[in-house]
Design a protein around this motif. Sequence first.
Motif, PDB file in Angstrom:
ATOM      1  N   ASN A   1      -5.623   7.751  -5.464  1.00 30.76           N
ATOM      2  CA  ASN A   1      -5.999   6.313  -5.792  1.00 30.76           C
ATOM      3  C   ASN A   1      -5.174   5.512  -4.897  1.00 30.76           C
ATOM      4  OD1 ASN A   1      -8.152   6.264  -7.689  1.00 30.76           O
ATOM      5  ND2 ASN A   1      -6.628   7.236  -8.907  1.00 30.76           N
ATOM      6  N   CYS A   2      -4.997   5.851  -3.740  1.00 33.11           N
ATOM      7  CA  CYS A   2      -4.034   4.962  -2.791  1.00 33.11           C
ATOM      8  C   CYS A   2      -4.744   3.846  -2.256  1.00 33.11           C
ATOM      9  CB  CYS A   2      -3.362   6.042  -1.765  1.00 33.11           C
ATOM     10  SG  CYS A   2      -4.632   7.082  -0.983  1.00 33.11           S
ATOM     11  N   ALA A   3      -4.561   2.927  -2.282  1.00 33.19           N
ATOM     12  CA  ALA A   3      -5.309   1.737  -1.641  1.00 33.19           C
ATOM     13  C   ALA A   3      -5.725   1.797  -0.305  1.00 33.19           C
ATOM     14  CB  ALA A   3      -4.519   0.536  -1.951  1.00 33.19           C
ATOM     15  N   VAL A   4      -6.790   2.177   0.147  1.00 32.44           N
ATOM     16  CA  VAL A   4      -7.381   2.364   1.507  1.00 32.44           C
ATOM     17  C   VAL A   4      -7.841   1.144   1.779  1.00 32.44           C
ATOM     18  CG1 VAL A   4      -7.270   4.680   2.262  1.00 32.44           C
ATOM     19  CG2 VAL A   4      -8.875   3.941   0.563  1.00 32.44           C
TER      20      VAL A   4
ATOM     21  N   GLU B   1       1.106  -1.078   0.056  1.00 34.41           N
ATOM     22  CA  GLU B   1      -0.133  -0.095   0.202  1.00 34.41           C
ATOM     23  C   GLU B   1       1.103   1.269  -0.093  1.00 34.41           C
ATOM     24  OE1 GLU B   1      -2.748  -0.099   3.427  1.00 34.41           O
ATOM     25  OE2 GLU B   1      -2.696  -1.883   3.199  1.00 34.41           O
ATOM     26  N   SER B   2       0.589   2.183  -0.735  1.00 33.62           N
ATOM     27  CA  SER B   2       1.377   3.325  -0.696  1.00 33.62           C
ATOM     28  C   SER B   2       1.003   4.042   0.441  1.00 33.62           C
ATOM     29  CB  SER B   2       1.103   4.143  -2.137  1.00 33.62           C
ATOM     30  OG  SER B   2      -0.249   4.433  -2.100  1.00 33.62           O
TER      31      SER B   2
END
Lengths: 83, 682, 45
Positions: free
Chosen positions: C41-44, C29-30
């Motif tokens: 659009n970072c993976a949460v 995850e970034s």
Amino acid sequence: MILWEVSDLERTLKELKTGEKGVIIKVLGEKGAVKKRLMDMGMTSGAEVLVRKAAPLGDPIEINIRGYELTLRKAEAQNIIIK
Amino acid sequence: MPLKFALVGNPNCGKTTLFNEITGSTQYVGNWPGVTIEKREGKAKKIQEDVLIIDLPGIYSLSPYSMEEIIARDYIINEMPDVVINIVDGTNIERNFYLTIQLIELGVNVVVALNMMDAVEAKGDKIDLKILEGSLKVPVVPITASKGKGVTELLEKALNVAQTAAAAGGSPLLQEIHNESIVASIEEIENRIIPTLESKVQNPRWTSLKLLEGDEKVQEALKVSVESLNQIKVYQEDLEKKFDMDIETIVADSRYRFTTDVTRKAVKKKAQASDLTISDKIDKVVTNRVLAIPLFLAMMFGIFSVTFGTVGSSTIDFVDGLVNDTIATFVLSLLEGAGAAVWLQDLIVGGIIGGLGSMLVFVPQIMILFFFLAILEDTGYMARAAFVMDRLLRKLGLSGKSFIPMLIGFGCTVPAVMSTRTLENEKDRRLTIMLVPFMSCGARLPVYALYTAAFFANNQTMVVFSLYLLGIAVAVLSGVFLKKTILKGEVAPFVMELPPYRIPTFKGLMIHMWDRGKGFVKKAGTIIFAAAVVIWFLQYFNFSFQAVSEPADSILGAIGNAIAPVFAPLGFGDWQSAVALLTGFIAKEAVVSTMGILHGVAEATESSTDLITALRTVFTPLTAYAFMAFSLLYLPCMAAFATIKREMNSWKWTLITVGYSTGIAWVVAFLIFQGGKMMGFN
Amino acid sequence: MINWIIGGIIFGATVLIIVRSISRMKKGESGCCGCTQSKCNCAVK
Ligand SMILES: Nc1nc2c(ncn2[C@@H]2O[C@H](COP(=O)(O)OP(=O)(O)OP(=O)(O)O)[C@@H](O)[C@H]2O)c(=O)[nH]1
Ligand SMILES: [Mg+2]
């Protein structure tokens, strides 16, 4: 190899001027991603196109097709035969 | 197990807007094609039943090209959601139905959500839903996702379909969509070739159609033998001869003929294609031959002058006074009263408040910047910018599409790098990813704000603007250079939809702005906090963990002094600058917070204007400019680094990117400092 | 006394934050740009 003889009545989309209309007859070119994309976007025979304008530097162009606005380069427009 | 409803549709038709409406989340919405690039799941909140909603990237057809489109198609075909909610842009039915038809061909449970009904009404178009349902043989529900209208009805319909229908096995509609000869060939393939395949085929009808179309993904998945392929080829060639077109064209033609037919019957448009819409009128100015590029520059300039102008700097003064005077003094008196040790007072006031405070003062500016970027994204300008810039970008071997990630990069490098997934060509993606970090992101703003306030108080805006232009110029020259050397390749094609302009909603803009402010504070509270504590610790103690009286003798001082010579030719060879740049890898704002700790520690109770005074003793305007240029260009922050690694999927390219940018940063700062010195600046 | 309590909280929090962001990074995850959900659009997860 001559792919298509452009007759008097026919032109390519590239030759259409701003504000001119035409009906697509055929999309030339090798089978491939670009051609497929053009067709998915509605560039198939019988579709009416209207050239809206060219970009500030002359290329790409904006056209109206099937009720929406699409932009493509003249290089691609050259492969589209219009009546 | 919850039911799964997947949201499928063309790019920019409002899938994410609907997703947010149903699930109550705040996912990324923007008015250009290709915003969503990953699958996203959420629980439906509007209904009793246990339903999982899946938002997918937009696709124009089930034969995808770019990475994010493949995600969407694979999801539909492999995961088999209970219902596919096909969102159709009501103002653009003819093209949207091209995908609808393919979904129907596939034989999944489809419910069509006819979105943007508000825009349809505003245009004065009439759509006959009965005719649509009759021709497509699936439920059609009109909705306005952005206002939440019709959403409950849509969910009820979808539930209904999920509970009653047991589709699969292809739709009878296939016969109606495609003409006899195509249907005949499909049947032949279905009867003769499908049974001979080794793998078991779930959906023979659709598979036959895909094999006829020559879909390579399906061929691979089923491991179709060469003999079978040759047999299929016979059918393909028969048709090709008959219609005098290649097979892909034949099938696409046939589908479009059907959509045209349905649209003609069901939709009464008020306006003609040649009538000028409001969008066209706006475009007359925005993409005008003469005005377009100056307008773009003027707009960027306008954004920065507001961000750094009166609005920005007066809020800065306010927050600065609050954090660094009121709070710091208050906390200090509290700590003294409680009898805290000197080191603890110093850690809290000098380290944490001094570090975070110097960065948090810029929250208002960051929010203002993102407010404007949100306007660009929500109005529809992004796609126009791509259209205008395509010609220039082609000189770098890129396409106009690459301009969108670059614009997003003015906000944050992480989503910008991710949005390169919409580029079809791998080489273009690599090159774009390498250039995006040169676009000055929001996290660099505090660095500029601090240094321009200290050294260029009279023309802050011009100086900051020049840095943005410097970033763009370096990106352009790098593009030319990289394209000629390590990233040679063909020119990428450019075919893109231009969405109509939309007025951004106030609520939407506020959400974006608020989200950004919140994110910035969250970041300050986590990694910047941790960095500040570590920096404080390292500058307080020496290697034998004894408190030092002179920070230069500390652990950090030793580290800084060791690397400082590298920066000496650039004009900032002091150990504090070296350390600050080092911490910039954690997050670019940390450059400022570290400077805050290292220069402010002695007089921690006073306001950050003392940081400015301290900087003035170390830097000159020329070295300050070189320092800002270096901060702009050198290695991207940790989060961006991780994203680049993931998207490039290669250590080699990640290291090339990082090494290249840092090398360029050094060279540019060197030229600025040495060149400036030679010309007599200081 | 108070020195060690507050000092302990601060250093404890620091270690926790560092460990957590490293583990996030490892999971792919970034750690992201500090944004929450929209505009990124970072993976949460
Ligand atoms: N007028 C109007 N605009 C809408 C409606 N629904 C969505 N929009 C706008 O349409 C644009 C695209 O919305 P998104 O939800 O991002 O579209 P998407 O389908 O997720 O797009 P991609 O992720 O790029 O595939 C945004 O500007 C929305 O504000 C609607 O019902 N009416
Ligand atoms: Mg979306």
